[in-house]
Write an enzyme that holds these catalytic residues in place. Sequence first.
Site, short mmCIF file in Angstrom:
data_model
loop_
_atom_site.label_atom_id
_atom_site.label_comp_id
_atom_site.label_asym_id
_atom_site.label_seq_id
_atom_site.Cartn_x
_atom_site.Cartn_y
_atom_site.Cartn_z
N LYS A 165 81.20 56.05 -3.61
CA LYS A 165 80.96 55.08 -2.80
C LYS A 165 79.43 54.56 -2.60
O LYS A 165 79.19 53.26 -2.51
CB LYS A 165 81.74 55.47 -1.36
N ASP A 184 86.64 49.88 5.06
CA ASP A 184 87.21 50.74 5.79
C ASP A 184 87.26 50.60 7.48
O ASP A 184 88.11 50.93 7.89
CB ASP A 184 86.23 52.20 5.32
#
Length: 267
Positions: free
Chosen positions: A66, A102
């Site tokens: 990420k 997220d």
Amino acid sequence: MTDRYAVIGNPISHSKSPLIHRMFAVQTGQDISYEAIEAPLDGFRDTLVRLRQEGYKGCNVTVPFKFEAFNAATDLTDRALAAEAVNTLSFNDGLTGGDNTDGAGLVRDIRHNLDMALENKRVLLVGAGGAASGVVLPLLEAGAQLFIVNRTPAKACELAARFASSAVQGGGYEAIGDAQFDVVINATSAGLSGSAIPLPETLFAAGALAYDMMYGRDTPFMAFARDNGAALVADGLGMLVEQAAEAFNIWRGVRPDTAELIATLRN
Ligand code: ATR
């Protein structure tokens, strides 16, 4: 022509993202393909180059890439900048759009699926690593009063300081004292090793939600919450589906219905 998407991670075989996105595609009538791709640990950039060359429209990115995805993106959203991590890339002409869904997924699961308001609520975020930093800005934007605690207190203080907001503070576990919270979110990886987190038993306010961002197992944190008066205990399955729905919406401009899929996956 079918538009191609994928999730890149290492390892990736356990990922539920292909199943989720294929079900979204069927539900919304979108003509897409979605597969799981394991990139070598030193081969994330090369994998991105290949996907672009092969005409993919975008990809999701998971552990441990990420941060590399954050660096690879040329056009970042505010929430990706705040998270310093990207889980959704979009390939548009020469640009690489980077977003992080997220936190939005977590907030939507709490508010919409678990029916718990966040505005002016006392929220304890446990952990200050990658999973935690991804959700701070969306929690603040939802109006939460946030306290971040971490085993290494300095990391919690640093994470809180990044937001320069009086609505977020950080510290060590001992700083909790006898304070009570309406929502307690476990963003540590302690559950992976089955470790308990040294939280005070008085932590949960009346009606409190305990939320573990991990899914697929009952963690010591969830057991602790049940034993110590949390009214509602949830794992991260809803967040997983909601962050995927948010990514699908970015790519396709259609928001899938998530309730049925969460129920199906739970069974
Ligand atoms: P992730 O991407 O899952 O957040 P990470 O960035 O390595 O992974 O962060 C792991 C988080 O879990 C950290 O907050 C870590 O605390 P430290 O910063 O003190 O290391 C926390 N963590 C991991 N194992 C833990 C344990 N057994 N007890 C408490 N916290 C733990």
